[in-house]
Motif scaffolding. Structure first.
Motif, PDB file in Angstrom:
ATOM      1  N   ASN A  83       1.829   0.524   6.900  1.00 23.07           N
ATOM      2  CA  ASN A  83       2.338   1.324   5.791  1.00 23.07           C
ATOM      3  C   ASN A  83       3.171   0.438   4.874  1.00 23.07           C
ATOM      4  OD1 ASN A  83       4.955   3.785   5.393  1.00 23.07           O
ATOM      5  ND2 ASN A  83       3.215   3.417   4.066  1.00 23.07           N
ATOM      6  N   PRO A  84       2.574  -0.184   3.867  1.00 18.53           N
ATOM      7  CA  PRO A  84       3.354  -0.928   2.876  1.00 18.53           C
ATOM      8  C   PRO A  84       3.898   0.031   1.808  1.00 18.53           C
ATOM      9  CG  PRO A  84       1.028  -1.179   2.407  1.00 18.53           C
ATOM     10  CD  PRO A  84       1.123  -0.323   3.649  1.00 18.53           C
ATOM     11  N   THR A 135      13.661  -1.693   0.203  1.00 15.32           N
ATOM     12  CA  THR A 135      12.988  -1.464  -1.074  1.00 15.32           C
ATOM     13  C   THR A 135      11.557  -2.007  -1.070  1.00 15.32           C
ATOM     14  OG1 THR A 135      13.948  -3.505  -1.961  1.00 15.32           O
ATOM     15  CG2 THR A 135      15.155  -1.467  -2.364  1.00 15.32           C
ATOM     16  N   TYR A 136      11.286  -3.026  -0.261  1.00 14.11           N
ATOM     17  CA  TYR A 136       9.936  -3.550  -0.028  1.00 14.11           C
ATOM     18  C   TYR A 136       9.765  -3.664   1.478  1.00 14.11           C
ATOM     19  CZ  TYR A 136       9.042  -5.053  -4.870  1.00 14.11           C
ATOM     20  OH  TYR A 136       8.812  -5.093  -6.217  1.00 14.11           O
ATOM     21  N   GLY A 137       8.824  -2.909   2.049  1.00  8.96           N
ATOM     22  CA  GLY A 137       8.638  -2.966   3.490  1.00  8.96           C
ATOM     23  C   GLY A 137       7.192  -2.761   3.886  1.00  8.96           C
ATOM     24  N   ILE A 138       6.815  -3.354   5.023  1.00 10.89           N
ATOM     25  CA  ILE A 138       5.476  -3.180   5.606  1.00 10.89           C
ATOM     26  C   ILE A 138       5.673  -2.782   7.063  1.00 10.89           C
ATOM     27  CG2 ILE A 138       3.243  -4.224   6.074  1.00 10.89           C
ATOM     28  CD1 ILE A 138       3.891  -6.325   3.922  1.00 10.89           C
ATOM     29  N   LEU A 139       5.407  -1.518   7.351  1.00  5.85           N
ATOM     30  CA  LEU A 139       5.578  -0.995   8.698  1.00  5.85           C
ATOM     31  C   LEU A 139       4.257  -1.095   9.447  1.00  5.85           C
ATOM     32  CD1 LEU A 139       7.483   0.476  10.718  1.00  5.85           C
ATOM     33  CD2 LEU A 139       6.576   2.623   9.797  1.00  5.85           C
ATOM     34  N   ASP A 140       4.275  -1.726  10.622  1.00  3.15           N
ATOM     35  CA  ASP A 140       3.083  -1.868  11.462  1.00  3.15           C
ATOM     36  C   ASP A 140       3.252  -0.959  12.679  1.00  3.15           C
ATOM     37  OD1 ASP A 140       0.756  -4.313  11.978  1.00  3.15           O
ATOM     38  OD2 ASP A 140       1.334  -3.007  13.666  1.00  3.15           O
ATOM     39  N   VAL A 141       2.277  -0.063  12.896  1.00  2.04           N
ATOM     40  CA  VAL A 141       2.369   0.889  14.013  1.00  2.04           C
ATOM     41  C   VAL A 141       1.275   0.662  15.040  1.00  2.04           C
ATOM     42  CG1 VAL A 141       3.552   2.654  12.672  1.00  2.04           C
ATOM     43  CG2 VAL A 141       1.050   2.596  12.692  1.00  2.04           C
ATOM     44  N   GLY A 142       0.660  -0.519  15.033  1.00  7.34           N
ATOM     45  CA  GLY A 142      -0.296  -0.866  16.076  1.00  7.34           C
ATOM     46  C   GLY A 142      -1.675  -0.270  15.851  1.00  7.34           C
ATOM     47  N   PHE A 147      -1.314   3.773  16.391  1.00  7.60           N
ATOM     48  CA  PHE A 147      -0.008   4.322  16.019  1.00  7.60           C
ATOM     49  C   PHE A 147       0.963   4.248  17.215  1.00  7.60           C
ATOM     50  CE2 PHE A 147      -2.692   6.075  12.762  1.00  7.60           C
ATOM     51  CZ  PHE A 147      -1.889   6.099  11.632  1.00  7.60           C
ATOM     52  N   ALA A 148       0.851   3.152  17.980  1.00 11.08           N
ATOM     53  CA  ALA A 148       1.678   3.036  19.176  1.00 11.08           C
ATOM     54  C   ALA A 148       2.956   2.256  18.917  1.00 11.08           C
ATOM     55  CB  ALA A 148       0.881   2.349  20.279  1.00 11.08           C
ATOM     56  N   GLY A 149       3.037   1.497  17.836  1.00 12.44           N
ATOM     57  CA  GLY A 149       4.232   0.694  17.570  1.00 12.44           C
ATOM     58  C   GLY A 149       5.070   1.290  16.449  1.00 12.44           C
ATOM     59  N   ASN A 150       6.123   0.536  16.086  1.00  8.32           N
ATOM     60  CA  ASN A 150       6.983   0.985  15.000  1.00  8.32           C
ATOM     61  C   ASN A 150       7.864  -0.178  14.578  1.00  8.32           C
ATOM     62  OD1 ASN A 150       8.125   2.783  13.155  1.00  8.32           O
ATOM     63  ND2 ASN A 150       9.773   3.361  14.557  1.00  8.32           N
ATOM     64  N   ASN A 151       7.226  -1.242  14.048  1.00 10.11           N
ATOM     65  CA  ASN A 151       7.953  -2.442  13.678  1.00 10.11           C
ATOM     66  C   ASN A 151       7.582  -2.891  12.279  1.00 10.11           C
ATOM     67  OD1 ASN A 151       9.460  -3.375  16.224  1.00 10.11           O
ATOM     68  ND2 ASN A 151       7.383  -3.003  17.001  1.00 10.11           N
ATOM     69  N   TYR A 152       8.607  -3.383  11.568  1.00 14.59           N
ATOM     70  CA  TYR A 152       8.368  -3.919  10.231  1.00 14.59           C
ATOM     71  C   TYR A 152       7.942  -5.381  10.349  1.00 14.59           C
ATOM     72  CZ  TYR A 152      10.213   0.144   7.836  1.00 14.59           C
ATOM     73  OH  TYR A 152      10.393   1.415   7.347  1.00 14.59           O
ATOM     74  N   ILE A 153       7.013  -5.765   9.502  1.00 11.01           N
ATOM     75  CA  ILE A 153       6.543  -7.150   9.458  1.00 11.01           C
ATOM     76  C   ILE A 153       7.553  -7.983   8.676  1.00 11.01           C
ATOM     77  CG2 ILE A 153       4.709  -8.672   8.684  1.00 11.01           C
ATOM     78  CD1 ILE A 153       2.776  -6.325   8.970  1.00 11.01           C
ATOM     79  N   PRO A 200       0.619  10.182   5.303  1.00 18.70           N
ATOM     80  CA  PRO A 200       0.610   9.499   4.014  1.00 18.70           C
ATOM     81  C   PRO A 200       1.023   8.049   4.125  1.00 18.70           C
ATOM     82  CG  PRO A 200       2.576  10.835   4.223  1.00 18.70           C
ATOM     83  CD  PRO A 200       1.730  11.132   5.421  1.00 18.70           C
ATOM     84  N   GLY A 201       0.451   7.223   3.270  1.00 18.15           N
ATOM     85  CA  GLY A 201       0.890   5.849   3.139  1.00 18.15           C
ATOM     86  C   GLY A 201       0.268   4.854   4.071  1.00 18.15           C
ATOM     87  N   TYR A 202      -0.558   5.274   5.025  1.00 18.74           N
ATOM     88  CA  TYR A 202      -1.086   4.344   6.016  1.00 18.74           C
ATOM     89  C   TYR A 202      -2.476   3.850   5.624  1.00 18.74           C
ATOM     90  CZ  TYR A 202       2.744   5.369   9.185  1.00 18.74           C
ATOM     91  OH  TYR A 202       3.978   5.479   9.749  1.00 18.74           O
ATOM     92  N   ILE A 203      -2.688   2.590   5.924  1.00 17.51           N
ATOM     93  CA  ILE A 203      -3.996   1.981   5.781  1.00 17.51           C
ATOM     94  C   ILE A 203      -4.338   1.299   7.116  1.00 17.51           C
ATOM     95  CG2 ILE A 203      -3.676   1.560   3.307  1.00 17.51           C
ATOM     96  CD1 ILE A 203      -3.240  -1.440   4.075  1.00 17.51           C
TER      97      ILE A 203
END
Length: 997
Positions: A433-434, A291-298, A301-307, A420-423
């Protein structure tokens, strides 16, 4: 229980028996005394079997024949219009198979609505979206799928007149009929005629016809009150109805009022699918839904991990632990959810709740008020005026859970070709992507952000009918109109306001762009906190939409049951002239088309279609044991915009009676359906969807098979889909044939079995977005000549940015698919007189689908829908995944009536259903294998006690053993069962009280 009757059913209004000249009442063949006695006894038995009303007041709604008559008394038979025919007849069973469900039997079998009664019929084998299907396009409507065919292939009538279509589009595409707003208290019976019936009823009657007959006769004033609920909670309801009649001189009236209300059922109220704890994959069971997540893709865009929230601030999730009734926690996130055990990978932590997915309704909150008036006025012995009006207002609320009320930044970037959703986080130098899903505590309650829908409908017909002097000719001239208006309101975040709110809360000022994405230096410590209901209201607005559909026509119908005599009997004839139109209006909300509401688009459209038709039908007694019914019809349609279509249809049906107790019948017919108004007149309508960018896949890894491209998340992007109309669609066509037998050795026993085989051509399907993207990639890569028609169409449909970013795909409906379904429908009715112990009756109905095949386009493989229902192959032109269907459905009712007591037990056995592994998901298929789920068996019990002659009290218990759907171990994606085929309501109970004044 289906009971064959002689009550009226036809496209026009039935001619009452009292208006038919007794000396000209015809039969289908010259009857011997024994034959007439057997048939009359069967009529009385059939009418008596349907007696569930109070003893002294029970009357057949059309004939006025009391149900307490001496069963051995031979009755004079009157000819009336029967199912599937325009010609009055005195036969119970004709060449056209018909299933009849009386109002008394609907009540006896425990059903509290027309939808429940129809959905439990063995012919209703297909999956249907509706109130139990969360986040569907038509969550406020109820319909059925006869024979597993699309719900828009069934023609719904009220007293033989077409219903207006539901204005919102089923699955965003088609026009269906909504039967949720027809009050049960006003219903006399329902007739179902499976298969092609266009030669009598015109367009849409491919899967069959469902005719809902409202009451025509009533005496005194009947009061009924019903209340009940569900043993697992939610869904409590109550209903109040008054139905009365008035007869004085030439005037006869029937009137009725009904009010009912229903409380909602939420998915979290049923442990079967209330949370992720219900996931059949033990490795995923109980994992929180983010319900609350921050996805970091490097950085690229090489990664795919939540902070991890705790790396930002200690016990971050504790700040929002109150959400979802105090179940929000820090939990592991995984990729590969929906895959078999061992196929997922942990990728960090986020805040969430295992119960968040269950916060949607599976039964709507409703309030409904209905009024009914039917009347006749006899001008003289040969002429009668008549009219019928049904009014209904239906208010409902339904929620789609938290998933459609959320926020992520940079939604406008999506329309500029960015994901969408990326900063770009200036503090970490990575793309992130929070996002947040708004909980009920944040929005202000469970139904605060639900959709509030109000449906206002009326159905009217009126005219004049009678006989032409003392001749054999009867006429019926009438006008009919049905209209449904729908308005919806939904509280939803506004794009500009919600972006500004979160920018002020933690994003800070925009610092520029990087690769087209906005750059921020966010303070994520402020991210993990509750939004207050006041704040949610401040950045939200009301999405309002209104829509309308009406259908109207004028008709002239003439009949003559004694046109001329043949050696075997009299030839009957009926003819119809008809002119009318249908209008559909779904205006675009300018705030939606301009993306003023966060993440929302909408369908729109509208248009008008004129229709003209002529039909003729003959009944021909060929010799004493054989008769034929032949009908033909010609329809012509003209759409706004200039396109026109016409279609002739015909039907030949034979009835052979070698014995007075045996009927053999066969039929061959053609049918058609005009393309839905939604296909022809839909406005440019947008939607969001995830697709595979095959061109990008091939550019990055040349030679990769297209099937492998779709398995890599790196090639999956979200785009806007653009639906467009096609005003030059051709009619959908069908041919069917069938045959059957009816055996009734005594008036207490009848057995029927009929075979049906329907073949459909020119079926409308939207172009497959997946196929267009494959073709576009082949054209750009030079695998198909760029000048070919395929490339011209694909390159025009697919839009990319100047940097090659996939933006959108435009697609339209085409006449391209074909389908075939065949099966056997059978029924059994038996009555046994127990003397002083009353009467015992047994009724059973069965349908088995022998074949259901679908071909998306010429040259495509033919798919077996009974075993592979989720047809969505890479090269399919059809594009739409087709829902599963039951191969068999069996229902039966055992009824015992003694003295003032009447009790019944009904069993409904839904046969095997293809499991989730039948989907074209290789990893799921390899682990579980495509298979079937075990049958689902439900039991309903009813009890009624007559208190004297004017009152009764009853008890109904549905799903007696509180049986849930069978567990599908291969369905590891929430809600872990097929919502269109099963429901998770569980046991319900109702008490009702009846009193006659």
């Amino acid at each position: 229980m289906p009971v064959a009757g002689i009550t009226a059913f036809g496209y026009g209004r039935a001619t009452p028996a009292s208006m038919l000249r007794p000396t000209r009442t015809r039969s289908l063949e010259p009857m011997k005394p024994m034959q007439r006695s057997l048939l009359a006894a069967a009529i009385v038995a059939a009418l008596s079997a349907s007696a569930y009303a109070l003893p002294v007041r029970a009357q057949d709604s059309q004939t006025g024949t009391t149900q307490k008559q001496d069963k051995k008394k031979v009755q004079e038979m009157k000819a009336v219009v029967v199912t599937g025919s325009l010609i009055p007849t005195a036969e119970i069973n004709t060449a056209t198979p018909t299933i009849t469900i009386t109002a008394e039997n609907i009540k006896r079998q425990g059903f509290t609505s027309i939808y429940q009664a129809l959905r439990a019929q063995p012919l209703a084998t297909g999956e249907v979206q509706g109130a139990a299907t969360s986040a569907s396009f038509t969550q406020g409507a109820q319909s059925i799928s006869l024979l597993g065919l699309p719900p828009d292939f069934t023609l719904f009538l009220i007293n033989g007149h077409p219903l207006a279509s539901y204005p919102l589009l089923y699955n965003g595409e088609a026009n269906i009929s909504d039967i949720s707003n027809i009050p049960l208290a006003m219903v006399s019976r329902i007739d179902i005629v499976p298969g092609n019936q266009s030669s009598i009823y015109g367009s849409a009657a491919i899967a069959g016809v469902v005719n809902i007959i409202l009451k025509k006769h009533a005496h005194g004033l009947d009061f009924n009150y019903q209340a009940g609920g569900f043993s697992q909670g939610g869904g409590s309801s109550q209903r109040l109805s008054l139905v009365g009649g008035y007869d004085h001189g030439p005037l006869s009236l029937v009137y009725g009022l009904q009010y009912q209300e229903q409380q909602p059922i939420y998915q979290f109220q049923r442990s079967y699918a209330s949370s992720t704890f219900a996931n059949p994959n033990p490795e995923l069971a109980g994992l929180p839904s983010i319900t609350y997540g921050i996805l970091d893709v490097g950085p690229l865009f090489a990664g795919n991990n939540y902070i991890d929230p705790n790396s930002i601030t200690p016990n971050a999730c504790a700040n929002i632990a109150n959400q979802y009734a105090g179940t929000t926690v820090r939990g592991e996130t995984v990729t590969g959810v929906g895959q078999p055990p061992g196929q997922y990978v942990g990728n960090g932590y986020a805040c969430g709740s295992p119960y968040a997915p269950g916060y949607n309704t599976v039964m709507n909150k409703t309030r409904e008020g209905s009024a009914y008036l039917s009347g006749t006025f006899r001008l003289n012995d040969h002429t009668e005026l008549y009219g019928n009006l049904l009014l209904d207002i239906y208010s409902q609320n339904y929620g789609v859970g938290p998933f459609y009320s959320f926020w992520e930044p940079n939604i406008n970037g999506f329309y500029n070709g960015q994901a969408p959703g990326y900063i770009f986080n200036a503090n970490t130098g990575t793309f992130q992507n929070p996002f947040e899903l708004f909980s009920p505590e944040e929005v202000g309650g469970l139904l605060t952000n639900s959709t509030h829908e109000v449906d206002r409908s009326y159905n009217f017909y009126g005219g004049i009918k009678g006989s032409v002097g003392s001749s054999n000719w009867n006429y019926d001239a009438f006008f009919a109109r049905s209209q449904l208006n729908t308005s919806t309101n939904e509280l939803h975040p506004l794009t500009a306001k919600v972006d500004a709110f979160f920018q002020n809360q933690f994003l800070g000022p925009k610092l520029g762009t990087n690769y087209g994405y906005p750059v921020y230096a966010p303070n994520y410590k402020n991210f993990y906190q509750n939004v207050t209901p006041a704040e949610y209201q401040a950045f939200s607005g009301i999405i309002h939409s209104s829509s309308e559909d009406y259908t109207q026509n004028v008709n002239l119908q003439v009949t003559n049951t004694d046109l001329f005599a043949l050696p075997a009997g009299n030839v009957g004839v009926a003819a119809v002239l008809q002119a009318g139109d249908e209008n559909w209006s779904l205006p675009a909300n300018p705030l939606l088309t301009s993306h003023a509401f966060w993440g929302q688009t909408a369908s729109s459209g509208g248009g008008r279609r004129n229709q003209y038709a002529a039909a003729v039908e003959f009944h021909i007694p060929i010799f004493s044991m054989l008769s034929a019914d032949v009908s033909a019809r010609y329809d012509r349609f003209h759409n706004d915009g200039g396109s026109s279509s016409s279609r002739p249809t015909y039907k030949v049906a034979l009835a052979f009676r070698p014995l007075s107790t045996l009927l053999l019948r066969a039929n061959y017919s053609t049918a058609f359906r005009m393309p839905d108004m939604g296909y022809v007149f839909v406005g440019p309508s947008g939607n969001f969807q995830f697709v595979t960018d095959y061109y990008k896949c091939e550019k990055n890894a040349p030679g990769t098979p297209f099937s492998a491209c779709s398995q890599s998340s790196a090639n999956n992007v979200q785009i806007t889909g653009q639906q467009n109309p096609n005003r030059f669609l051709s009619p959908i066509t069908a041919k069917s044939w069938g045959g059957g037998v009816v055996w009734s050795p005594t008036s207490n026993f009848t057995a029927k079995a009929d075979y049906y085989d329907i073949r459909i051509r020119n079926e409308v399907q939207y172009q497959s977005v997946n196929s267009l993207l494959i073709q576009e990639a082949q054209c750009l890569l030079g695998q198909i000549p760029a000048s070919s028609p395929v490339c011209i169409a694909a390159l025009n449909a697919v839009s990319r940015s100047s940097t090659g970013q996939l933006l959108s795909v435009s697609y339209q409906p085409v006449n391209i698919a074909s389908e075939r379904v065949s099966g056997i429908v059978a029924s059994l009715a038996y009555r046994y007189d127990l003397g002083q112990w009353g009467e015992l009756s047994l009724n059973g109905n069965y349908n088995v689908t022998l074949r259901h095949q679908f071909q998306a386009a010429p040259g495509e493989p033919t798919v077996d829908l009974l075993h592979n229902p989720y047809y969505d192959t890479l090269y399919s032109q059809g594009g739409s995944a087709l829902g599963p269907e039951y191969k068999t459905i069996l229902s039966g009712t055992l009824n015992w009536a003694v003295g003032n007591w009447d009790t019944a037990l009904t069993a409904i056995r839904y046969g095997k259903l293809a499991n989730s592994a039948a989907a074209d998901n290789p990893t799921v298929y390899q682990t579980y294998g495509a298979g079937t789920l075990p049958p689902w068996i439900l039991y309903n019990a009813t009890f009624k006690y007559d208190i004297g002659s004017d009152a009764s009290i009853g008890l109904t218990v549905n799903n007696l053993f509180d049986t849930m759907p069978p567990v599908d171990k291969s369905d590891t994606s929430w809600p872990y069962y097929n919502e269109g085929a099963y429901n998770i309501y569980g046991r319900s109970y109702y008490v009702d009280f009846n009193y006659r004044f």
